[in-house]
Scaffold this motif. Structure first.
Motif, PDB file in Angstrom:
ATOM      1  N   THR A 240      10.032  44.168 138.665  1.00 32.14           N
ATOM      2  CA  THR A 240      10.816  45.136 138.023  1.00 32.14           C
ATOM      3  C   THR A 240      11.880  45.564 139.110  1.00 32.14           C
ATOM      4  N   LEU A 241      11.577  45.625 140.165  1.00 37.18           N
ATOM      5  CA  LEU A 241      12.453  46.296 141.484  1.00 37.18           C
ATOM      6  C   LEU A 241      13.686  44.782 141.553  1.00 37.18           C
ATOM      7  N   VAL A 242      12.994  43.618 141.850  1.00 34.22           N
ATOM      8  CA  VAL A 242      13.937  42.670 142.051  1.00 34.22           C
ATOM      9  C   VAL A 242      14.916  42.424 140.751  1.00 34.22           C
ATOM     10  N   THR A 243      14.307  42.454 139.671  1.00 34.69           N
ATOM     11  CA  THR A 243      15.338  42.330 138.459  1.00 34.69           C
ATOM     12  C   THR A 243      16.290  43.501 138.414  1.00 34.69           C
ATOM     13  N   LYS A 244      15.900  44.844 138.752  1.00 35.43           N
ATOM     14  CA  LYS A 244      16.937  45.679 138.823  1.00 35.43           C
ATOM     15  C   LYS A 244      17.989  45.464 139.588  1.00 35.43           C
ATOM     16  N   ARG A 245      17.566  44.980 140.906  1.00 32.96           N
ATOM     17  CA  ARG A 245      18.517  44.878 141.931  1.00 32.96           C
ATOM     18  C   ARG A 245      19.497  43.725 141.830  1.00 32.96           C
ATOM     19  N   LYS A 246      19.008  42.531 140.950  1.00 35.49           N
ATOM     20  CA  LYS A 246      19.822  41.410 140.685  1.00 35.49           C
ATOM     21  C   LYS A 246      21.032  41.928 139.621  1.00 35.49           C
ATOM     22  N   ILE A 247      20.543  42.672 138.614  1.00 36.26           N
ATOM     23  CA  ILE A 247      21.287  43.083 137.690  1.00 36.26           C
ATOM     24  C   ILE A 247      22.443  44.359 138.257  1.00 36.26           C
ATOM     25  N   SER A 248      21.985  45.045 139.060  1.00 36.77           N
ATOM     26  CA  SER A 248      22.838  46.216 139.667  1.00 36.77           C
ATOM     27  C   SER A 248      23.851  45.551 140.893  1.00 36.77           C
ATOM     28  N   GLY A 249      23.152  44.652 141.410  1.00 36.46           N
ATOM     29  CA  GLY A 249      23.838  44.250 142.828  1.00 36.46           C
ATOM     30  C   GLY A 249      23.510  45.012 143.878  1.00 36.46           C
ATOM     31  N   GLY A 250      22.193  45.670 143.895  1.00 41.18           N
ATOM     32  CA  GLY A 250      21.702  46.236 145.075  1.00 41.18           C
ATOM     33  C   GLY A 250      22.074  47.959 145.174  1.00 41.18           C
ATOM     34  N   THR A 251      21.756  48.175 146.383  1.00 39.39           N
ATOM     35  CA  THR A 251      22.294  49.897 146.601  1.00 39.39           C
ATOM     36  C   THR A 251      23.601  49.769 147.657  1.00 39.39           C
ATOM     37  N   MET A 252      24.382  50.886 147.666  1.00 36.77           N
ATOM     38  CA  MET A 252      25.237  50.918 148.516  1.00 36.77           C
ATOM     39  C   MET A 252      25.012  51.189 149.953  1.00 36.77           C
ATOM     40  N   SER A 253      23.792  51.833 149.903  1.00 34.29           N
ATOM     41  CA  SER A 253      23.657  52.244 151.398  1.00 34.29           C
ATOM     42  C   SER A 253      22.132  52.360 151.738  1.00 34.29           C
ATOM     43  N   ARG A 254      21.625  52.622 153.001  1.00 38.67           N
ATOM     44  CA  ARG A 254      20.406  52.572 153.268  1.00 38.67           C
ATOM     45  C   ARG A 254      19.479  53.688 152.592  1.00 38.67           C
ATOM     46  N   ASP A 255      20.291  54.745 152.564  1.00 36.14           N
ATOM     47  CA  ASP A 255      19.532  55.904 151.940  1.00 36.14           C
ATOM     48  C   ASP A 255      19.305  55.675 150.523  1.00 36.14           C
ATOM     49  N   GLY A 256      20.311  55.244 149.911  1.00 34.73           N
ATOM     50  CA  GLY A 256      20.231  54.609 148.457  1.00 34.73           C
ATOM     51  C   GLY A 256      18.857  53.761 148.174  1.00 34.73           C
ATOM     52  N   ARG A 257      18.678  52.898 149.061  1.00 39.58           N
ATOM     53  CA  ARG A 257      17.729  51.855 149.013  1.00 39.58           C
ATOM     54  C   ARG A 257      16.344  52.429 149.412  1.00 39.58           C
ATOM     55  N   VAL A 258      16.315  53.436 150.392  1.00 39.73           N
ATOM     56  CA  VAL A 258      15.041  54.153 150.501  1.00 39.73           C
ATOM     57  C   VAL A 258      14.621  55.021 149.148  1.00 39.73           C
ATOM     58  N   ALA A 259      15.731  55.769 148.674  1.00 43.84           N
ATOM     59  CA  ALA A 259      15.240  56.398 147.460  1.00 43.84           C
ATOM     60  C   ALA A 259      14.923  55.497 146.288  1.00 43.84           C
ATOM     61  N   ARG A 260      15.311  54.836 146.042  1.00 40.58           N
ATOM     62  CA  ARG A 260      15.148  53.618 145.054  1.00 40.58           C
ATOM     63  C   ARG A 260      13.699  53.244 145.218  1.00 40.58           C
ATOM     64  N   ASP A 261      13.382  52.788 146.457  1.00 39.21           N
ATOM     65  CA  ASP A 261      12.073  52.306 146.832  1.00 39.21           C
ATOM     66  C   ASP A 261      10.966  53.483 146.662  1.00 39.21           C
ATOM     67  N   VAL A 262      11.328  54.540 146.973  1.00 36.22           N
ATOM     68  CA  VAL A 262      10.374  55.855 147.089  1.00 36.22           C
ATOM     69  C   VAL A 262      10.080  56.095 145.612  1.00 36.22           C
ATOM     70  N   VAL A 263      11.091  56.049 144.668  1.00 35.01           N
ATOM     71  CA  VAL A 263      11.029  56.460 143.100  1.00 35.01           C
ATOM     72  C   VAL A 263      10.170  55.328 142.560  1.00 35.01           C
TER      73      VAL A 263
END
Length: 158
Positions: free
Chosen positions: A93-116
Motif C-alpha cells: 500500500t505504501l509503494v502504491t501510494k508513493r507511485k500515485i502521489s510521486g513521493g514526499t517533498m522532504s525527509r520529514d514528510g517521508r519519516v512522518a508517512r512511514d511512522v503513520v
C-alpha cells in the motif's frame, strides 16, 4: 532467459533442486530437529555451490550462497517464516501510494508517512481501530476505554 538447450537444462535442474530443498525446509519447520541442521547446511552448499556454465544462473547461485547464514536462519529459529510475503504485503500500500502521489517533498514528510503507515499496519494486525488509537493518543473523541500502548498489547499477546 536461457539461450541454449544446455542453459535451459541447467536452469530446470537447479530450479528442481531448490524447490525440493524448500519443501524439505518446510518439513523441518513442522518438526525441527537440531541433528538435521548440519545436513541442510551441507545440502545448501551443494545446491548453491553448483557452477553450470550459464553465467546469469551461476551469478545468482553465488549471490545466494553468500547469504547462506541469513537464508538458513530457520534452522536455528523454526518459528520464522521461510518467505517475506507478509512484509511485502505490508509495504504494497505504501509503494502504491508513493507511485500515485510521486513521493514526499522532504525527509520529514517521508519519516512522518512511514511512522503513520507503521502505526496503521500495527493497529490493523492487532485488530484495533487506527482512528480510535490515534484519537486516544491525541485526546480527542475519547468515549470509552483508553487504548493501552501498542507495545503492551503486543507483549500481552506474545
Amino acid at each position: 532467459m536461457p539461450g541454449t538447450k544446455k542453459e535451459e537444462r541447467s536452469l530446470t535442474l537447479v530450479r528442481d533442486l531448490v524447490w525440493r530443498f524448500y519443501k524439505a525446509l518446510k518439513g523441518y519447520k513442522q518438526t525441527p530437529s537440531p541433528q538435521a541442521a548440519p545436513g541442510f547446511r551441507l545440502r545448501f552448499d551443494r545446491i548453491f555451490g553448483l557452477r553450470t556454465g550459464y553465467e546469469a544462473l551461476d551469478k545468482l547461485l553465488a549471490r545466494l550462497l553468500r547469504r547462506k547464514t541469513e537464508l538458513l536462519k530457520v534452522l536455528d529459529y523454526p518459528d520464522i517464516p521461510l518467505h517475506t510475503n507478509a512484509s511485502e504485503n505490508d509495504l504494497r500500500t505504501l509503494v502504491t501510494k508513493r507511485k500515485i502521489s510521486g513521493g514526499t517533498m522532504s525527509r520529514d514528510g517521508r519519516v512522518a508517512r512511514d511512522v503513520v503507515h507503521g502505526l496503521m499496519k500495527t493497529c490493523q494486525k492487532l485488530g484495533l481501530s487506527f482512528y480510535h488509537y490515534l484519537g486516544d493518543r491525541l485526546g480527542i473523541g475519547n468515549a470509552g476505554q483508553p487504548v493501552p500502548p501498542l507495545s503492551a498489547i503486543i507483549l500481552a499477546r506474545a
